[in-house]
Write a protein that holds these residues in place. Structure first.
Motif, PDB file in Angstrom:
ATOM      1  N   GLN A   1     -32.990 -54.926 -14.881  1.00 41.21           N
ATOM      2  CA  GLN A   1     -33.032 -56.266 -14.289  1.00 41.21           C
ATOM      3  C   GLN A   1     -31.633 -56.777 -13.963  1.00 41.21           C
ATOM      4  O   GLN A   1     -31.408 -57.348 -12.900  1.00 41.21           O
ATOM      5  CB  GLN A   1     -33.715 -57.223 -15.260  1.00 41.21           C
ATOM      6  CG  GLN A   1     -35.059 -56.681 -15.715  1.00 41.21           C
ATOM      7  CD  GLN A   1     -36.095 -57.767 -15.919  1.00 41.21           C
ATOM      8  OE1 GLN A   1     -35.919 -58.883 -15.458  1.00 41.21           O
ATOM      9  NE2 GLN A   1     -37.169 -57.456 -16.594  1.00 41.21           N
ATOM     10  N   ARG A   2     -30.709 -56.551 -14.905  1.00 38.14           N
ATOM     11  CA  ARG A   2     -29.331 -57.017 -14.681  1.00 38.14           C
ATOM     12  C   ARG A   2     -28.755 -56.421 -13.397  1.00 38.14           C
ATOM     13  O   ARG A   2     -28.112 -57.092 -12.614  1.00 38.14           O
ATOM     14  CB  ARG A   2     -28.436 -56.566 -15.857  1.00 38.14           C
ATOM     15  CG  ARG A   2     -28.459 -57.507 -17.049  1.00 38.14           C
ATOM     16  CD  ARG A   2     -27.293 -57.187 -17.967  1.00 38.14           C
ATOM     17  NE  ARG A   2     -27.383 -55.852 -18.552  1.00 38.14           N
ATOM     18  CZ  ARG A   2     -27.977 -55.584 -19.716  1.00 38.14           C
ATOM     19  NH1 ARG A   2     -28.524 -56.553 -20.417  1.00 38.14           N
ATOM     20  NH2 ARG A   2     -28.019 -54.354 -20.183  1.00 38.14           N
TER      21      ARG A   2
ATOM     22  N   ILE B   1     -38.251 -60.054 -10.982  1.00 39.83           N
ATOM     23  CA  ILE B   1     -36.885 -60.306 -11.451  1.00 39.83           C
ATOM     24  C   ILE B   1     -36.364 -61.566 -10.748  1.00 39.83           C
ATOM     25  O   ILE B   1     -36.333 -61.597  -9.514  1.00 39.83           O
ATOM     26  CB  ILE B   1     -35.982 -59.091 -11.169  1.00 39.83           C
ATOM     27  CG1 ILE B   1     -36.551 -57.851 -11.875  1.00 39.83           C
ATOM     28  CG2 ILE B   1     -34.543 -59.373 -11.587  1.00 39.83           C
ATOM     29  CD1 ILE B   1     -35.751 -56.579 -11.667  1.00 39.83           C
ATOM     30  N   PRO B   2     -35.997 -62.590 -11.510  1.00 39.11           N
ATOM     31  CA  PRO B   2     -35.559 -63.829 -10.856  1.00 39.11           C
ATOM     32  C   PRO B   2     -34.287 -63.621 -10.045  1.00 39.11           C
ATOM     33  O   PRO B   2     -33.406 -62.856 -10.445  1.00 39.11           O
ATOM     34  CB  PRO B   2     -35.280 -64.780 -12.025  1.00 39.11           C
ATOM     35  CG  PRO B   2     -35.873 -64.138 -13.226  1.00 39.11           C
ATOM     36  CD  PRO B   2     -35.964 -62.667 -12.971  1.00 39.11           C
ATOM     37  N   VAL B   3     -34.214 -64.295  -8.890  1.00 33.34           N
ATOM     38  CA  VAL B   3     -32.951 -64.332  -8.140  1.00 33.34           C
ATOM     39  C   VAL B   3     -32.082 -65.301  -8.950  1.00 33.34           C
ATOM     40  O   VAL B   3     -32.419 -66.476  -9.064  1.00 33.34           O
ATOM     41  CB  VAL B   3     -33.186 -64.867  -6.711  1.00 33.34           C
ATOM     42  CG1 VAL B   3     -31.866 -65.070  -5.975  1.00 33.34           C
ATOM     43  CG2 VAL B   3     -34.106 -63.926  -5.946  1.00 33.34           C
ATOM     44  N   ASP B   4     -30.993 -64.821  -9.552  1.00 32.17           N
ATOM     45  CA  ASP B   4     -30.349 -65.654 -10.573  1.00 32.17           C
ATOM     46  C   ASP B   4     -29.629 -66.873 -10.015  1.00 32.17           C
ATOM     47  O   ASP B   4     -29.386 -67.819 -10.731  1.00 32.17           O
ATOM     48  CB  ASP B   4     -29.436 -64.821 -11.497  1.00 32.17           C
ATOM     49  CG  ASP B   4     -28.376 -64.054 -10.731  1.00 32.17           C
ATOM     50  OD1 ASP B   4     -28.349 -64.160  -9.483  1.00 32.17           O
ATOM     51  OD2 ASP B   4     -27.568 -63.350 -11.376  1.00 32.17           O
ATOM     52  N   PHE B   5     -29.366 -66.881  -8.702  1.00 29.14           N
ATOM     53  CA  PHE B   5     -28.676 -68.053  -8.170  1.00 29.14           C
ATOM     54  C   PHE B   5     -29.626 -69.006  -7.441  1.00 29.14           C
ATOM     55  O   PHE B   5     -29.214 -69.972  -6.833  1.00 29.14           O
ATOM     56  CB  PHE B   5     -27.515 -67.638  -7.241  1.00 29.14           C
ATOM     57  CG  PHE B   5     -27.935 -66.711  -6.126  1.00 29.14           C
ATOM     58  CD1 PHE B   5     -28.404 -67.208  -4.926  1.00 29.14           C
ATOM     59  CD2 PHE B   5     -27.869 -65.330  -6.303  1.00 29.14           C
ATOM     60  CE1 PHE B   5     -28.799 -66.359  -3.907  1.00 29.14           C
ATOM     61  CE2 PHE B   5     -28.264 -64.470  -5.291  1.00 29.14           C
ATOM     62  CZ  PHE B   5     -28.734 -64.985  -4.084  1.00 29.14           C
ATOM     63  N   ASP B   6     -30.930 -68.697  -7.467  1.00 29.36           N
ATOM     64  CA  ASP B   6     -31.889 -69.594  -6.830  1.00 29.36           C
ATOM     65  C   ASP B   6     -33.218 -69.567  -7.585  1.00 29.36           C
ATOM     66  O   ASP B   6     -34.131 -68.807  -7.256  1.00 29.36           O
ATOM     67  CB  ASP B   6     -32.088 -69.184  -5.361  1.00 29.36           C
ATOM     68  CG  ASP B   6     -32.741 -70.288  -4.548  1.00 29.36           C
ATOM     69  OD1 ASP B   6     -33.266 -71.244  -5.161  1.00 29.36           O
ATOM     70  OD2 ASP B   6     -32.717 -70.199  -3.308  1.00 29.36           O
TER      71      ASP B   6
ATOM     72  N   TYR C   1     -33.262 -45.975  -9.198  1.00 24.13           N
ATOM     73  CA  TYR C   1     -32.600 -44.674  -9.111  1.00 24.13           C
ATOM     74  C   TYR C   1     -31.121 -44.750  -9.492  1.00 24.13           C
ATOM     75  O   TYR C   1     -30.520 -43.737  -9.836  1.00 24.13           O
ATOM     76  CB  TYR C   1     -32.730 -44.109  -7.692  1.00 24.13           C
ATOM     77  CG  TYR C   1     -34.167 -43.903  -7.247  1.00 24.13           C
ATOM     78  CD1 TYR C   1     -35.071 -43.215  -8.042  1.00 24.13           C
ATOM     79  CD2 TYR C   1     -34.623 -44.391  -6.012  1.00 24.13           C
ATOM     80  CE1 TYR C   1     -36.389 -43.023  -7.626  1.00 24.13           C
ATOM     81  CE2 TYR C   1     -35.929 -44.201  -5.595  1.00 24.13           C
ATOM     82  CZ  TYR C   1     -36.807 -43.509  -6.408  1.00 24.13           C
ATOM     83  OH  TYR C   1     -38.101 -43.319  -5.994  1.00 24.13           O
ATOM     84  N   ILE C   2     -30.546 -45.959  -9.370  1.00 23.82           N
ATOM     85  CA  ILE C   2     -29.139 -46.096  -9.775  1.00 23.82           C
ATOM     86  C   ILE C   2     -28.984 -46.933 -11.042  1.00 23.82           C
ATOM     87  O   ILE C   2     -28.069 -46.700 -11.819  1.00 23.82           O
ATOM     88  CB  ILE C   2     -28.232 -46.617  -8.627  1.00 23.82           C
ATOM     89  CG1 ILE C   2     -28.793 -47.896  -7.998  1.00 23.82           C
ATOM     90  CG2 ILE C   2     -28.057 -45.543  -7.569  1.00 23.82           C
ATOM     91  CD1 ILE C   2     -27.906 -48.452  -6.862  1.00 23.82           C
ATOM     92  N   SER C   3     -29.928 -47.868 -11.277  1.00 22.28           N
ATOM     93  CA  SER C   3     -29.785 -48.668 -12.509  1.00 22.28           C
ATOM     94  C   SER C   3     -29.929 -47.746 -13.724  1.00 22.28           C
ATOM     95  O   SER C   3     -29.253 -47.927 -14.729  1.00 22.28           O
ATOM     96  CB  SER C   3     -30.818 -49.797 -12.554  1.00 22.28           C
ATOM     97  OG  SER C   3     -32.115 -49.281 -12.713  1.00 22.28           O
ATOM     98  N   ALA C   4     -30.812 -46.739 -13.611  1.00 23.94           N
ATOM     99  CA  ALA C   4     -31.017 -45.823 -14.744  1.00 23.94           C
ATOM    100  C   ALA C   4     -29.752 -45.035 -15.066  1.00 23.94           C
ATOM    101  O   ALA C   4     -29.571 -44.560 -16.181  1.00 23.94           O
ATOM    102  CB  ALA C   4     -32.163 -44.860 -14.440  1.00 23.94           C
TER     103      ALA C   4
END
Ligand code: MSP
Length: 644
Positions: free
Chosen positions: A101-102, A213-218, A233-236
């Motif tokens: 998520q991050r 996953i929340p859009v953290d700025f909105d 594929y890249i977060s992992a």
């Protein structure tokens, strides 16, 4: 240093049950991962689950669970299935994990800050009761595909990804990297169907549900599921995290293996995201076909066992893995049926391979007391076997490198077939009768054992247990003689090796009897459950918030251009007159309604349907056959009387 190889499957939706079609995708990727390990690569194999979205939110609600509880239960089952199928993934990523998520939030923010994502207005058809937007093509007869009620044109704030401005770059990328999309036909489909007609910007946020996953700025916006999912594929690998060593080591991916229906996301949206982020592109996206049941893509059971757990328990893992890879020409569609599975088990595994081993070991035991004889002078038939073995290894390598598993297996089975024919040509039982032919008999049996050793090594990426069972019977220790390098020369098996007959590799199946028995294994046809699953419990306090009243229908007319709707005028006693739009036109005429006493949900928030403000809702019961009857009262009471 070893060369790296990074392969991924799609991350699976946690749907209630994964079927044999899903298993195909994981088995194919697993076979490739095992093959590359055999060839000495440093392999990283990723799979996982794609857990967000409105569908999951709804399913969880239907079952009275939180979305997280719902997905946790299903993901546990998926993990068990991959364990049963001995999928050798190095990591399993869940899109609900904080580590994922991050990264998605950072990617979204980065693309927004650099202008690749912008805020705009999403316009579509909106169903107020379902709080859902639909596109024109999703509507059923112009109505909401979920509830059948009318929809209206509406818009909401949303974020968009600028795909349009990358269309030329993408086409150019395809041209410069002819292997990027495989098979070739899928590339043409992408160009003709999606890129040439013009790439539209993609709506990449939603506000109508929260399970994402929340859009953290909105606040209020959640990230579109595909942007969320593709990032796995890249977060992992730890991209944008404190430790990105795996990302540095393994990215770009060598192969994203995906089903043909999702090639579009992997070859249009994903490359554009990566390009905008300044990252390297995966080397290849391979779009495999569908495993079908008599022509239709497997969705649910229709007379064949498609539950991989049942199949593996009944026939063993290797039989199922073999069938999937042999029967599906990679890239094209394949068909699954119980008879096809059973005849492959009997013909290829029990007869061709199983008999070759049992005959070979039995003859070495019988004629040489179980000690592998030495190889003597060679004849043409021996050279033919040696040459074929050498060619098979080479062809196999080329085919496996391009993931042509089915054809690679055909080549291995050609060698098995020739080894069986070699027995018949040389008739060892006849040689055994003549003491002067002892050396020749030894040479023949040696070729059979060594041929089998080569076959067994070639089978290690596909079959998990059979190669080991062959080695046990041939007296081969796992190690040098079971590695890829050992295939370079024919004749590595040392004379004097002790063989030991064991169980048949694959017991023969009585197909007719088995097909009959399978009928009792199939899940019973689903009986429609009246009323659907029980909704979550509420307390009296919650119930008492409903304001139900008796109301008399004083006037009624059809709503123009809406087949299902009637507009009712109701007399609700002290509350006065109300207008209600109700989807009962298929069951009652306007005339029949006038004079009826109905039950009204009087404190329901008004909603606009076809431009008419509906002030509440009347109660009716429906059954699974689609019949509908109004809820009424037993006798007569004053209009406006409370119902509780
Ligand atoms: N969640 C997305 C993928 C996101 S990847 C960033 C998804 N999930 S899925 O569960 O619906 O499908 C996962 C894979 O299983 C897909 O590649 C799909 O093609 C494959 N299969 C599903 N049914 C199948 C068959 N009947 N036959 C072969 N593959 C099948 O899509």
């Amino acid at each position: 240093m070893k060369q790296t190889f990074y392969i991924t499957t799609p991350i699976y939706y946690p749907s209630a049950k994964l079927h044999i079609g899903h298993a195909y995708c994981s088995v194919a990727a697993d076979t490739m991962a095992r093959y590359k390990r055999l060839r000495g690569y440093d392999v990283y194999f990723l799979t996982g689950t794609d857990e967000h979205g409105q569908k999951i939110e709804r399913k969880a609600k239907e079952q009275g669970m939180t979305p997280q509880q719902y997905v946790d239960g299903i993901v546990a089952g998926i993990l068990e299935l991959w364990e049963l199928m001995e999928i050798t993934n190095d990591d399993f990523i869940r899109t609900t994990e904080p580590r994922h998520q991050r990264v998605v939030q950072q990617i979204f923010r980065r693309l927004y800050e650099q202008g690749d994502i912008y805020k705009g207005q999403y316009e579509g058809w909106y169903c107020t009761p379902c709080e859902s937007f639909w596109t024109q093509s999703q509507l059923h007869d112009g109505n909401c595909p979920d509830c059948g009620r009318p929809v209206e044109r509406a818009h909401e704030d949303a974020y968009f990804m600028r795909l349009s401005q990358y269309a030329d770059w993408l086409l150019d990328y395809y041209n410069r990297h002819p292997d990027f999309i495989q098979p070739e036909s899928r590339k043409n489909e992408m160009i003709q169907n999606f890129i040439k007609p013009g790439l539209e910007d993609l709506c990449v946020s939603r506000t109508s549900f929260t399970w994402g996953i929340p859009v953290d700025f909105d606040p209020g916006h959640v990230v579109y599921v595909w942007v969320d999912a593709l990032s796995n594929y890249i977060s992992a690998l730890g991209y944008l995290s404190d430790d990105d060593s795996l990302f540095q080591k393994y990215w770009p991916a060598d192969i994203h293996l995906v089903g043909k229906e999702i090639v579009r996301f992997h070859t249009i949206v994903w490359p554009i995201m990566l390009h905008a982020l300044g990252l390297a592109q995966p080397k290849q996206v391979y779009g495999h076909g569908w495993l079908a049941l008599g022509g239709a893509r497997i969705a649910k059971s229709t007379g064949n066992v498609v539950d991989p757990v049942v199949l593996v328990r009944r026939y063993g893992l290797d039989a199922i893995r073999y069938f999937l890879l042999r029967e599906m020409p990679m890239g094209a569609d394949g068909d699954f049926s119980n008879p096809a599975l059973l005849s492959r088990i009997n013909a290829d595994l029990a007869n061709d391979l199983g008999n070759l081993l049992s005959r070979t070991v039995a003859m070495i035991e019988k004629y040489f007391d179980g000690s592998l004889p030495a190889c003597g002078a060679l004849q043409q038939v021996d050279d033919d076997i040696r040459n074929l073995a050498g060619q098979t290894v080479q062809q196999y390598a080329t085919l496996m490198d391009s993931m042509q598993f089915s054809v690679a297996l055909q080549h291995v089975w050609k060698l098995i077939g020739e080894l069986n024919r070699y027995i018949d040509l040389n008739a060892p039982w006849a040689l055994a009768k003549d003491e002067s032919q002892k050396e020749r008999l030894g040479t023949v049996l040696y070729h059979l054992a060594e041929g089998l050793r080569i076959v067994s090594v070639l089978l290690t990426p596909v079959l998990c247990h059979t190669p080991k069972a062959i080695w046990t019977q041939l007296g081969v220790d796992e190690g040098e003689l079971t590695g890829w390098e050992s295939l370079g020369t024919f004749g590595r098996l040392p004379a004097g090796t002790r063989v030991r007959k064991g169980d048949n590799l694959f017991p023969r199946i009585d197909i007719e009897k088995e097909l009959e028995e399978l009928k009792s294994v199939l899940p019973a046809p689903q009986q429609p459950r009246e009323g659907g699953p029980l909704k979550p419990e509420i307390d009296y306090e919650q119930f008492s918030q409903l304001d139900l009243r008796l109301a008399k229908v004083t006037a009624c007319e059809k709503v123009p251009k809406a087949d299902k709707l009637l507009k009712l005028t109701l007399d609700v006693g002290a509350l006065g007159s109300r207008t209600v739009v109700s989807g009962i036109a298929a069951h009652y005429t306007a005339q029949q309604m006038v004079g009826k006493t109905v039950v009204l949900v009087a404190n329901l928030k008004p909603a606009k349907l076809r431009g008419i403000v509906s002030e509440g809702m009347i109660l009716a019961a429906t059954d699974s056959a689609g019949q509908l009857k109004l809820v009424g009262i037993d006798g007569e009471l004053a209009d406006g009387a409370g119902v509780n």
